[in-house]
Design a protein around this motif. Sequence first.
Motif, PDB file in Angstrom:
ATOM      1  N   GLY A 141       0.588  -0.991  -0.133  1.00 54.87           N
ATOM      2  CA  GLY A 141      -0.339   0.253   0.052  1.00 54.87           C
ATOM      3  C   GLY A 141       1.238   1.123   0.384  1.00 54.87           C
ATOM      4  N   ALA A 142       0.328   2.109  -0.155  1.00 53.52           N
ATOM      5  CA  ALA A 142       0.796   3.561  -0.595  1.00 53.52           C
ATOM      6  C   ALA A 142      -0.035   4.542  -0.081  1.00 53.52           C
ATOM      7  CB  ALA A 142       1.571   3.919  -1.331  1.00 53.52           C
ATOM      8  N   GLN A 143       0.326   5.900   0.808  1.00 50.04           N
ATOM      9  CA  GLN A 143      -0.412   6.824   0.886  1.00 50.04           C
ATOM     10  C   GLN A 143       0.037   8.365   0.532  1.00 50.04           C
ATOM     11  OE1 GLN A 143       0.551   4.400   5.142  1.00 50.04           O
ATOM     12  NE2 GLN A 143      -0.316   6.486   5.864  1.00 50.04           N
ATOM     13  N   SER A 144      -0.811   9.174   0.305  1.00 49.97           N
ATOM     14  CA  SER A 144      -0.250  10.465   0.118  1.00 49.97           C
ATOM     15  C   SER A 144       0.490  11.862   0.750  1.00 49.97           C
ATOM     16  CB  SER A 144      -1.612  10.915  -0.117  1.00 49.97           C
ATOM     17  OG  SER A 144      -2.458  11.608   1.291  1.00 49.97           O
ATOM     18  N   ASP A 145       0.684  11.174   1.979  1.00 53.82           N
ATOM     19  CA  ASP A 145       1.633  11.443   2.792  1.00 53.82           C
ATOM     20  C   ASP A 145       3.445  10.743   2.765  1.00 53.82           C
ATOM     21  OD1 ASP A 145       1.578   8.942   4.223  1.00 53.82           O
ATOM     22  OD2 ASP A 145       1.073  10.235   6.156  1.00 53.82           O
ATOM     23  N   GLY A 146       3.015  10.001   2.112  1.00 52.82           N
ATOM     24  CA  GLY A 146       4.300   9.439   1.452  1.00 52.82           C
ATOM     25  C   GLY A 146       4.670   8.168   2.465  1.00 52.82           C
ATOM     26  N   SER A 172       6.307   6.472   7.496  1.00 48.28           N
ATOM     27  CA  SER A 172       5.172   7.279   7.384  1.00 48.28           C
ATOM     28  C   SER A 172       6.469   8.505   7.872  1.00 48.28           C
ATOM     29  CB  SER A 172       4.077   7.409   7.881  1.00 48.28           C
ATOM     30  OG  SER A 172       3.617   8.901   6.493  1.00 48.28           O
ATOM     31  N   ASN A 173       6.458   9.623   7.249  1.00 47.83           N
ATOM     32  CA  ASN A 173       6.701  10.917   7.383  1.00 47.83           C
ATOM     33  C   ASN A 173       5.716  11.467   8.296  1.00 47.83           C
ATOM     34  OD1 ASN A 173      10.269  10.381   6.737  1.00 47.83           O
ATOM     35  ND2 ASN A 173       9.453  11.826   4.589  1.00 47.83           N
ATOM     36  N   GLY A 174       4.585  11.237   8.026  1.00 46.98           N
ATOM     37  CA  GLY A 174       3.262  11.562   9.037  1.00 46.98           C
ATOM     38  C   GLY A 174       3.589  13.090   8.064  1.00 46.98           C
ATOM     39  N   PHE A 175       2.448  13.821   9.280  1.00 45.91           N
ATOM     40  CA  PHE A 175       1.930  15.330   8.772  1.00 45.91           C
ATOM     41  C   PHE A 175       2.522  15.834   9.533  1.00 45.91           C
ATOM     42  CE2 PHE A 175      -0.966  12.601  10.952  1.00 45.91           C
ATOM     43  CZ  PHE A 175      -1.816  13.758  12.123  1.00 45.91           C
ATOM     44  N   LYS A 176       1.486  17.781  10.051  1.00 43.83           N
ATOM     45  CA  LYS A 176       2.047  18.901  10.929  1.00 43.83           C
ATOM     46  C   LYS A 176       0.909  18.022  11.762  1.00 43.83           C
ATOM     47  CE  LYS A 176       4.242  22.719   8.438  1.00 43.83           C
ATOM     48  NZ  LYS A 176       3.879  24.437   8.064  1.00 43.83           N
ATOM     49  N   PRO A 177       1.540  17.827  13.005  1.00 40.88           N
ATOM     50  CA  PRO A 177       0.327  17.306  14.254  1.00 40.88           C
ATOM     51  C   PRO A 177       0.377  18.804  14.769  1.00 40.88           C
ATOM     52  CG  PRO A 177       2.626  17.748  14.973  1.00 40.88           C
ATOM     53  CD  PRO A 177       2.947  18.101  13.658  1.00 40.88           C
ATOM     54  N   TYR A 178       0.412  20.218  14.494  1.00 42.19           N
ATOM     55  CA  TYR A 178      -0.256  21.257  15.208  1.00 42.19           C
ATOM     56  C   TYR A 178      -0.820  22.495  14.371  1.00 42.19           C
ATOM     57  CZ  TYR A 178       2.508  18.881  19.168  1.00 42.19           C
ATOM     58  OH  TYR A 178       2.687  18.171  19.619  1.00 42.19           O
ATOM     59  N   LYS A 179      -1.257  23.776  14.557  1.00 38.40           N
ATOM     60  CA  LYS A 179      -1.731  24.286  13.968  1.00 38.40           C
ATOM     61  C   LYS A 179       0.073  25.495  13.354  1.00 38.40           C
ATOM     62  CE  LYS A 179      -6.714  25.056  15.293  1.00 38.40           C
ATOM     63  NZ  LYS A 179      -6.805  25.811  15.795  1.00 38.40           N
ATOM     64  N   GLU A 184       7.340  26.670  17.639  1.00 37.25           N
ATOM     65  CA  GLU A 184       7.445  28.089  17.876  1.00 37.25           C
ATOM     66  C   GLU A 184       8.813  27.828  17.197  1.00 37.25           C
ATOM     67  OE1 GLU A 184       7.516  30.727  20.846  1.00 37.25           O
ATOM     68  OE2 GLU A 184       5.431  30.624  19.679  1.00 37.25           O
ATOM     69  N   ALA A 185       9.545  28.582  16.756  1.00 36.98           N
ATOM     70  CA  ALA A 185      10.916  28.406  16.178  1.00 36.98           C
ATOM     71  C   ALA A 185      12.231  27.532  16.155  1.00 36.98           C
ATOM     72  CB  ALA A 185      11.736  30.325  16.067  1.00 36.98           C
ATOM     73  N   SER A 186      12.132  27.201  17.889  1.00 37.38           N
ATOM     74  CA  SER A 186      12.723  26.434  18.182  1.00 37.38           C
ATOM     75  C   SER A 186      12.837  25.323  17.847  1.00 37.38           C
ATOM     76  CB  SER A 186      12.785  26.402  20.579  1.00 37.38           C
ATOM     77  OG  SER A 186      11.539  26.176  20.502  1.00 37.38           O
ATOM     78  N   SER A 187      11.025  24.821  17.347  1.00 34.80           N
ATOM     79  CA  SER A 187      11.517  23.000  17.550  1.00 34.80           C
ATOM     80  C   SER A 187      11.204  23.267  15.338  1.00 34.80           C
ATOM     81  CB  SER A 187       9.325  23.053  17.329  1.00 34.80           C
ATOM     82  OG  SER A 187       9.118  21.617  17.026  1.00 34.80           O
ATOM     83  N   THR A 188      12.013  21.968  15.078  1.00 30.89           N
ATOM     84  CA  THR A 188      12.519  22.443  13.621  1.00 30.89           C
ATOM     85  C   THR A 188      11.625  20.850  13.350  1.00 30.89           C
ATOM     86  OG1 THR A 188      14.576  20.980  14.122  1.00 30.89           O
ATOM     87  CG2 THR A 188      14.344  23.615  14.056  1.00 30.89           C
ATOM     88  N   ASP A 189      11.689  19.611  14.160  1.00 31.10           N
ATOM     89  CA  ASP A 189      11.205  18.469  13.410  1.00 31.10           C
ATOM     90  C   ASP A 189       9.465  18.692  13.571  1.00 31.10           C
ATOM     91  OD1 ASP A 189      10.278  16.343  12.591  1.00 31.10           O
ATOM     92  OD2 ASP A 189      11.375  15.281  14.590  1.00 31.10           O
ATOM     93  N   ARG A 190       9.053  18.915  12.482  1.00 25.16           N
ATOM     94  CA  ARG A 190       7.413  19.351  12.021  1.00 25.16           C
ATOM     95  C   ARG A 190       6.405  18.638  12.067  1.00 25.16           C
ATOM     96  NH1 ARG A 190       6.834  26.470  11.702  1.00 25.16           N
ATOM     97  NH2 ARG A 190       8.354  26.212  14.042  1.00 25.16           N
ATOM     98  N   LYS A 191       7.265  17.027  11.755  1.00 24.35           N
ATOM     99  CA  LYS A 191       6.121  16.063  11.074  1.00 24.35           C
ATOM    100  C   LYS A 191       6.134  14.864  12.366  1.00 24.35           C
ATOM    101  CE  LYS A 191       5.867  17.022   6.434  1.00 24.35           C
ATOM    102  NZ  LYS A 191       6.028  16.154   4.756  1.00 24.35           N
ATOM    103  N   ARG A 192       5.179  14.371  12.318  1.00 19.17           N
ATOM    104  CA  ARG A 192       5.030  13.282  13.148  1.00 19.17           C
ATOM    105  C   ARG A 192       5.165  12.256  12.835  1.00 19.17           C
ATOM    106  NH1 ARG A 192       2.028   9.022  14.526  1.00 19.17           N
ATOM    107  NH2 ARG A 192       3.452   7.664  16.151  1.00 19.17           N
ATOM    108  N   GLY A 193       5.981  11.204  12.146  1.00 20.44           N
ATOM    109  CA  GLY A 193       5.843  10.190  11.422  1.00 20.44           C
ATOM    110  C   GLY A 193       6.238   8.925  12.121  1.00 20.44           C
ATOM    111  N   TYR A 194       6.412   7.861  11.458  1.00 23.32           N
ATOM    112  CA  TYR A 194       6.669   5.800  12.115  1.00 23.32           C
ATOM    113  C   TYR A 194       7.236   5.232  11.648  1.00 23.32           C
ATOM    114  CZ  TYR A 194       2.269   5.619  10.054  1.00 23.32           C
ATOM    115  OH  TYR A 194       1.297   5.461   8.448  1.00 23.32           O
ATOM    116  N   ASN A 195       7.628   3.900  11.887  1.00 25.20           N
ATOM    117  CA  ASN A 195       8.073   3.423  11.224  1.00 25.20           C
ATOM    118  C   ASN A 195       7.877   1.684  12.328  1.00 25.20           C
ATOM    119  OD1 ASN A 195       9.688   1.547  10.285  1.00 25.20           O
ATOM    120  ND2 ASN A 195      12.121   2.364   9.277  1.00 25.20           N
ATOM    121  N   VAL A 196       7.724   0.836  11.847  1.00 18.26           N
ATOM    122  CA  VAL A 196       6.731   0.024  12.694  1.00 18.26           C
ATOM    123  C   VAL A 196       6.798  -1.305  12.132  1.00 18.26           C
ATOM    124  CG1 VAL A 196       4.383  -1.331  13.665  1.00 18.26           C
ATOM    125  CG2 VAL A 196       4.933   1.216  14.294  1.00 18.26           C
TER     126      VAL A 196
END
Length: 619
Positions: A141-146, A172-179, A184-196
């Motif tokens: 399977g493949a998803q639109s978020d990669g 998946s590399n995931g999607f942006k979990p916040y608006k 804040e600028a101090s948060s540079t990892d802006r996608k929540r992903g997983y590898n299971v």
Amino acid sequence: MVSGQSLEESLPQKISQYGSEFSVINSVAIRASGAQDVAKALQMLAPGLFIAPKNGAFDYVDASLQGSRPQGILWLLDGVRINNRLYATTSPLDSIPAAIVERIEILKGGQSLFYGTQAVAGVVNIVTHSARSGENEVSIGAQSDGGRSHSGRIGGVNDNGSYLLFAATDRSNGFKPYKNKDFEASSTDRKRGYNVTTMGAKADYAFSDQLVLTAFYQQNKSELDYARPTDNFLTENQRTEDLAYLKLDGRISDDVRLFVKGYYHEWDTRYLRIYNAAAGIELKSNYDYWGYVDKGLNVMAEVNTGAGVDVRFGYDQQNFSGSDDVLKIGRQTEKVQAVFAQVSSNNRLFEDGVLSLGGRYNKPEGEGDKFVGHFSGSYNLNEQLSFHTSLGTRFRLPTAYELYAIDSCCTQGNSDLEPETGKNINLGGEFSNDALQASLSVFAREVDNLIKAETQGDSRVFANSDDQVSFKGAEANLHLHLTDEFTFNANHVYSRAVEKGETKQINLIPLNNTKLSLIYDALENGLRVSVNANRVGSLWDEKNSRRINYGNYTLVDLSIQKTLDEEQKQTVTLSLENLTDQQYASGIGSAKRDGDDSPYVYEDLGTPFATKLSYSHRF
């Protein structure tokens, strides 16, 4: 209904026949929904069960069964308890792919008689594929978020036994979990992903027609991002989870059956936390350990006395040990033993109904002995109308987090906590004919010594509530056969959960939850189209000393499944998740601004509009 061959497999159906509400999500519905993990399947398909994944697939979830808190649901995998006894609110769903699941069974109402602690509001049993199916399958399977997923199972059956090997990978590399405004600028990892990655084996061997041995082993390896709106360079749980059991099913005679099962469940997580700081990258947690081992023994026998009465009795032993280097929980151990028995009628005694009465005595090490009783019954007024009831007493032991946590930012444990106790009642009726099935039930639970976090100075400390807490509500279900091809399902739960003398709803429990589905299933041409909707009502939580209302969202999923050959062995499934692309808060949290450390509240975002295309081949 699914009829199990062994005593343990058939136990949920037996419990439902005696008056407990029971539902099954089968493999057809799970596959057709395109669900990536078990949490997604439950979120859209499970009647009476509220599920809110934090930031998409393979993440923590909030859960409520008929108005319960997450701590009141017992989770099982093939009948083995997988609840995290270190943290009751950390569900075990963030590492279970849908590809390994044959069905999901949901028993509602207090089930402490057979299942013990945490079965306060009900039991969810995730059943893996049977080794006896003789069916092999590969899927991609493949998803639109990669994202990408692969799964497969292969097995064999002969006169004496069967085996099954299975594996699944999801990443998946995931999607942006916040608006954007909450980052804040101090948060540079802006996608929540997983590898299971999950792999395992199941096998059974029949020594005779009356004696079968079943062995199971499963290992899960996961890299699960933990999202943060501030400071975050990388936060990750790297987990290895092992689950194994060995079960012996026997039929001593036509009237006597038994099973004996030993199980082992180990959950090892290494926690990596790297922050962006003014001086550069700062290592806050260097693969710090948190995890537990849960092992035990289940023994149960069933005797048909021939006098219109069946008797079930057994023995449980649970051994738990766990620790957390992050929250400073030292190695804690716990051993609980229990004996239980149930007497129930059958149709030899009452032709149109059944009654059951049982009790369980729980003996943990040290103090805290608990006895729970349970009564249930059902009555068939005629072929179309039936009624059922169940009532009893329940208990829940404190978790290691509630007892011993030293969380510098948030909450402190309390080693003097007492177990939660309470009583419950469920009443309901069902009408059914060839065109429809409709049911209505009401439920009520009263809980004493409710464990909750109370504000004390600048911190929050776990304590037992002095006041009784009431959980009350109703659930309605409707299943309509509109035509030979069209089916409509509707489920609505209203739940009110308040402390005595209070009017505000307890946090994280929705007042209303509605699930609808319309299914077109044309078997002759291998086409199945399903539309599932989930309406979540008002929710509340407390952050920064403020009580905040969120929720009030509607999710709509569309899935189209088509077989490609006459034998219907090859299948393509297209699923569209969150069809209307609604931006909704699955939960809320608190963080501090970069400039002045001022606190603010942010929203956890659920999955945005996403597409998934998968292909499977059975052989």
